[in-house]
Write an enzyme that holds these catalytic residues in place. Structure first.
Site, PDB file in Angstrom:
ATOM      1  N   ASP A 298      80.497  47.469  36.971  1.00  0.00           N
ATOM      2  CA  ASP A 298      80.685  48.908  37.146  1.00  0.00           C
ATOM      3  C   ASP A 298      82.114  49.379  36.878  1.00  0.00           C
ATOM      4  OD1 ASP A 298      78.060  49.711  37.607  1.00  0.00           O
ATOM      5  OD2 ASP A 298      78.145  49.006  39.665  1.00  0.00           O
TER       6      ASP A 298
ATOM      7  N   ASP B  66      71.505  50.152  35.501  1.00  0.00           N
ATOM      8  CA  ASP B  66      72.678  51.016  35.699  1.00  0.00           C
ATOM      9  C   ASP B  66      73.755  50.759  34.641  1.00  0.00           C
ATOM     10  OD1 ASP B  66      71.210  50.067  37.930  1.00  0.00           O
ATOM     11  OD2 ASP B  66      72.589  50.989  39.342  1.00  0.00           O
TER      12      ASP B  66
HETATM   13  N1  GLY Z   1      74.758  51.682  40.593  1.00  0.00           N
HETATM   14  C1  GLY Z   1      74.184  51.521  41.878  1.00  0.00           C
HETATM   15  C2  GLY Z   1      73.476  52.718  42.359  1.00  0.00           C
HETATM   16  O1  GLY Z   1      73.107  53.591  41.595  1.00  0.00           O
HETATM   17  O2  GLY Z   1      73.260  52.793  43.557  1.00  0.00           O
END
Ligand code: GLY
Length: 371
Positions: A94, A151
């Site tokens: 992320d 994600d």
């Molecule tokens: N990327 C993790 C979430 O959307 O909670």
């Protein structure tokens, strides 16, 4: 453009004008807005994946108002995030969310070259997580070597940006391979996507597709669907290939077919009918993707669906008053983990709501765009 979107944008910016001062006083990176204060992420340090959204909110506000206070607050939060990047041990895929909206935005809007270097370092970290069997590893942990999650489609933008900045195609090649794997292994025939694929890290064979943050195995977690919708749209913009556009369309069509009559978004599109569990972050993020998809396809239905989502958020779930530090209510972190937050304000919902309003007003800072 519709007056309500202008009013919603003005009120949202007004709230964060006060919020910027409050966050600086608290000295944290806000994650949740309660009645009187912001809360940081409860999960460890500033390395939690959401850290970029607060500076992202500040940069979007700065881009509209050109008020220095917003830039100063964004840079304060960026410093905390850069410390995490240098610490490195807690980094994960992320870094796209975290550093594109902080360092990347700082470079884009003010031309700061140190911020550019940090964003390139983050991109190198992301590329370094690539497993040549065809996927980017999501998380740390000995048992997570084969984990990839939907994600990540949003994080790929950092790689496209790095290729544009450096002229080195390696970053983009990694993004392309991961996007192809996502089409092949995550997206189902009906356009829905699973949250997690666990690969054998030595062969690339899929071992399992657990429910992750969704209702159950085989269901459709709405925020994951929004990540895929916006992420494939960004891939289509960057790679200019029909297959990514088709993947984005399939995501969008599935999402649109499941928008609730009131414009809000269920936490999982397959959740039991008698379950009241809403995640407005999904709706706000999907609205951003749909507005961009409407632009590149010329299809009004995508734009209309975005307006339906945003109208629902504005009329039913946006709190512009002084009774809460955040705007968007009824955000839910995960289907089976109420302790992580159910039907509360979570600030990355505010980020996407603000971004969508800016898009409608023609003032989006275009933080995900690589040019
Ligand atoms: N990327 C993790 C979430 O959307 O909670």
């Amino acid at each position: 453009m519709d007056t309500w979107t202008k009013q919603a944008l003005d009120k949202t910016i007004a709230k964060f004008r006060k919020g910027a001062q409050a966050a600086a006083r608290q000295g944290i990176i806000p994650y949740i807005g309660t009645k009187r204060e912001y809360l940081p992420s409860p999960w460890g340090s500033n390395s939690w994946w959401t850290g970029g959204f607060w500076p992202g909110i500040m940069w979007q506000c700065y881009n509209v108002t050109k008020e220095d206070a917003f830039a100063e607050e964004a840079i304060r939060a960026e410093k905390l995030l850069v410390d995490e990047l240098y610490r490195f041990e807690e980094m994960h895929h992320d870094v796209g969310f975290m550093y594109l909206l902080s360092c990347g935005a700082h470079h884009k809007l003010l031309g700061d070259m140190k911020a550019r270097t940090c964003a390139l370092l983050a991109a190198s970290t992301l590329a370094g997580r690539f497993n040549p069997e065809g996927f980017i590893r999501a998380w740390e942990g000995e048992d997570k070597t084969g984990y990839a999650i939907v994600d990540c489609m949003m994080n790929l933008t950092l790689l496209h940006w790095a290729t544009k900045q450096t002229g080195d195609p390696r970053f983009e090649k990694v993004a392309r391979i991961h996007a192809d794997t996502t089409i092949r292994e995550f997206q189902r025939e009906d356009g829905s996507c699973c949250h997690i694929c666990i690969f054998d890290p030595n062969t690339g064979k899929v071992l399992e597709r657990p429910a992750g943050q969704g209702y159950k195995e085989g269901s459709s977690w709405s925020r994951g669907q929004a990540w895929a919708l916006y992420g494939f749209t960004l891939s289509a913009m960057n790679l200019k290939e029909e297959k990514y556009l088709q993947a984005a369309r399939r995501c969008a069509d599935y999402f649109i077919a499941h928008i609730r009559p009131d414009g809000l978004t269920d936490c999982d599109f397959c959740q039991p009918e008698d379950e009241e569990r809403i995640d407005n972050i999904a709706g706000a993020c999907a609205a951003c993707g749909l507005i961009e998809l409407a632009k590149i396809t010329g299809e009004e239905t995508y734009h209309a669906a975005a307006l339906k989502l945003l109208w629902g958020l504005h009329t039913l779930c946006a709190d512009y008053s002084d009774d809460c530090m955040g705007v968007l209510q009824k955000c839910t972190a995960a289907y089976h983990n109420d302790g992580a937050g159910r039907h509360i304000n979570i600030l990355y919902g505010d980020y996407f709501y603000l971004e969508a309003l800016c898009k409608l007003q023609g003032t989006d800072a275009r933080l995900w765009m690589t040019e």
